[in-house]
Design a protein around this motif. Structure first.
Motif, PDB file in Angstrom:
ATOM      1  N   GLY A  30      -7.115 -32.145  18.110  1.00 47.18           N
ATOM      2  CA  GLY A  30      -7.138 -33.415  17.381  1.00 47.18           C
ATOM      3  C   GLY A  30      -5.847 -34.186  17.555  1.00 47.18           C
ATOM      4  N   ALA A  41      -5.318 -32.172  -2.589  1.00 48.72           N
ATOM      5  CA  ALA A  41      -5.482 -33.413  -1.820  1.00 48.72           C
ATOM      6  C   ALA A  41      -5.296 -34.625  -2.729  1.00 48.72           C
ATOM      7  N   ALA A  94      -8.198 -26.978  -3.379  1.00 46.23           N
ATOM      8  CA  ALA A  94      -7.752 -27.794  -2.247  1.00 46.23           C
ATOM      9  C   ALA A  94      -7.989 -29.270  -2.544  1.00 46.23           C
ATOM     10  N   CYS A  97      -8.998 -26.983  15.428  1.00 43.38           N
ATOM     11  CA  CYS A  97      -9.236 -28.337  15.898  1.00 43.38           C
ATOM     12  C   CYS A  97      -8.026 -29.226  15.683  1.00 43.38           C
ATOM     13  N   VAL A 135      -4.324 -31.871   7.237  1.00 44.96           N
ATOM     14  CA  VAL A 135      -5.353 -31.032   6.618  1.00 44.96           C
ATOM     15  C   VAL A 135      -6.019 -31.760   5.454  1.00 44.96           C
ATOM     16  N   LEU A 136      -5.197 -32.268   4.543  1.00 46.79           N
ATOM     17  CA  LEU A 136      -5.754 -32.747   3.284  1.00 46.79           C
ATOM     18  C   LEU A 136      -6.316 -34.152   3.387  1.00 46.79           C
ATOM     19  N   ASN A 137      -5.923 -34.881   4.438  1.00 46.60           N
ATOM     20  CA  ASN A 137      -6.421 -36.239   4.555  1.00 46.60           C
ATOM     21  C   ASN A 137      -7.302 -36.437   5.775  1.00 46.60           C
ATOM     22  N   GLN A 138      -6.969 -35.754   6.884  1.00 49.02           N
ATOM     23  CA  GLN A 138      -7.729 -35.927   8.124  1.00 49.02           C
ATOM     24  C   GLN A 138      -8.759 -34.833   8.340  1.00 49.02           C
ATOM     25  N   PHE A 139      -8.701 -33.779   7.548  1.00 45.74           N
ATOM     26  CA  PHE A 139      -9.647 -32.661   7.666  1.00 45.74           C
ATOM     27  C   PHE A 139      -9.614 -31.996   9.026  1.00 45.74           C
ATOM     28  N   LEU A 140      -8.437 -31.820   9.594  1.00 50.39           N
ATOM     29  CA  LEU A 140      -8.358 -31.046  10.827  1.00 50.39           C
ATOM     30  C   LEU A 140      -7.705 -29.702  10.494  1.00 50.39           C
ATOM     31  N   GLY A 141      -8.181 -28.660  11.132  1.00 46.62           N
ATOM     32  CA  GLY A 141      -7.610 -27.339  10.875  1.00 46.62           C
ATOM     33  C   GLY A 141      -8.005 -26.750   9.534  1.00 46.62           C
ATOM     34  N   ILE A 142      -9.237 -27.043   9.106  1.00 46.79           N
ATOM     35  CA  ILE A 142      -9.688 -26.510   7.815  1.00 46.79           C
ATOM     36  C   ILE A 142      -9.944 -25.002   7.910  1.00 46.79           C
ATOM     37  N   CYS A 143     -10.432 -24.543   9.078  1.00 43.00           N
ATOM     38  CA  CYS A 143     -10.766 -23.111   9.210  1.00 43.00           C
ATOM     39  C   CYS A 143      -9.553 -22.221   8.908  1.00 43.00           C
ATOM     40  N   PHE A 195      -6.955 -23.134   7.383  1.00 44.36           N
ATOM     41  CA  PHE A 195      -6.500 -23.526   6.038  1.00 44.36           C
ATOM     42  C   PHE A 195      -7.210 -22.686   4.978  1.00 44.36           C
TER      43      PHE A 195
END
Lengths: 190, 194
Positions: free
Chosen positions: A117, A180, A176, A113, A17-25, A27
């Motif tokens: 991902g 990060a 957030a 995602c 989440v915090l580095n790859q930005f997947l699953g932000i919704c 989150f």
């Protein structure tokens, strides 16, 4: 040894989440309370692991032998969507208690995602099945860790006096960002 | 609602990123430079327009129960087209956007517009809606990318205007969250005054 590197890398260094930005919704969406955050993390752990196993098998036993790798995106998303449906039906029948706990989160996961991902990343990184499973579980734990930490922060933010324009999403995003920043301390660990 | 309003609503009033908070993953993930943001935005616009077009064309043929899976297949087909085209003609951009190109499939904006708009409206409005929403998304990504590029590397569209590095954190992941947070706050303020 490779497993330890995969685990630490996925949870801390390249946090999904915090580095790859997947699953932000999810989150941002389901992080208002710690309880829902834990429920969501459980559902993601379950589906992500299952999805990675199934997509790995499909990639290596269907797509690669027939040389139709370009169908990867379509196949994977369909597999994940039907997998989520199936898990929902089976869970309802087999374990109503678990269904109660995870139920409302399951439909949301199709459009998470992070699941697709991780499935694609597992293929891109050329993992074997065991490494892929470890990678998926570690990523799900990383997702859960970030989600639970963040929901803890947000529960405190509710009580704070935030400037009017920053209330709600803006201050959540900035917190957030600071979270990060803290995770960047793990960079170069592996 | 006339077609002009239908087109412009995606830019400010219903901006997918700043107002609806949809599609945040690529928004945060690819906006290290303004060009990357724009590239991602345009790729998404293409998928959005085409999927809206096809969904509105065949909306009466799809049984209600298998609606969502059908939409996903339609979207995934166009994403595959974009993926292969970009790989062939813009390899540098393809490298930079990486994983986020296949992930357009799960971008909530695309499925959201197919479900909320294209499955209920005629072809022309659906295409205009897709175009407006897509360009609004591209606009948001370009803006965020430009802010991050200016602060993070002291450059506009890859043209440096300072010596040395900028505030490096804005290129790194935390800067994405912080910059977007402030942009949304500014947008909220702007919306209140208009």
């Amino acid at each position: 040894m490779t497993y330890i590197i995969i685990i630490i890398g996925a949870i801390f260094v390249n946090n999904i989440v915090l580095n790859q930005f997947l699953g932000i919704c999810p989150f941002i969406g389901v992080s208002k309370k710690i309880n829902t955050a834990i429920g969501m993390s459980g559902a993601v752990l379950f589906v992500m692991t299952l999805a990675t196993i199934v997509t790995w098998l499909i990639q290596n036993y269907v797509l690669n032998p027939f040389g139709i790798q370009f169908l990867q995106t379509i196949t994977f998303i369909l597999v994940i969507a039907s997998l989520v449906q199936m898990v929902e039906i089976i869970l309802k029948k087999v374990s109503p208690a678990l269904f109660q706990a995870l139920g409302i989160f399951l439909p949301l996961i199709t459009t998470n995602c992070a699941v697709l991902g991780v499935a694609i990343l597992t293929i891109q990184k050329d993992f074997n099945l065991m490494e892929g499973v470890v990678f998926a579980i570690a990523n799900a734990i990383g997702f859960g860790l970030a989600l639970v930490l963040f929901s803890g922060i947000r529960e405190h933010l509710e009580l704070m006096e935030v400037p009017k324009g920053m209330r709600g999403v803006p201050i959540a995003l900035i917190s957030a960002g600071i979270l990060a920043l803290a995770f960047m301390g793990f960079a170069n660990l592996v | 609602m006339n077609q002009l309003q239908n087109f412009t609503k995606g830019f400010i009033k219903d901006n997918p990123v700043f107002v609806l908070l949809l599609g945040l993953c690529p928004t945060l993930g690819v906006t290290t430079t303004a060009i990357n943001g724009l590239g991602m935005g345009l790729a998404t616009t293409f998928v959005l327009v085409m999927s809206n077009l096809v969904v509105s064309l065949i909306k009466n043929l799809i049984p209600d129960k298998v609606r969502i899976p059908s939409f996903i297949v339609i979207i995934a087909s166009f994403v595959t087209i974009v993926e292969l085209t970009m790989q062939a003609y813009t390899p540098a951009l393809f490298e930079a956007l990486g994983l986020f190109i296949p992930l357009i499939v799960v971008n909530c904006i695309v499925l959201g517009r197919a479900e909320a708009f294209a499955s209920k409206n005629n072809i022309i409005s659906s295409v205009i809606d897709g175009l407006g929403m897509g360009l609004g998304f591209a606009f948001a990504l370009f803006l965020l990318g430009a802010v991050r590029e200016i602060l993070g590397s002291g450059a506009i569209l890859s043209m440096k205007f300072i010596q040395g590095d900028g505030v490096l954190v804005f290129i790194l992941p935390p800067g994405a969250f912080i910059a977007l947070g402030y942009l949304i706050a500014i947008m909220n303020r702007l919306k209140k005054t208009t």
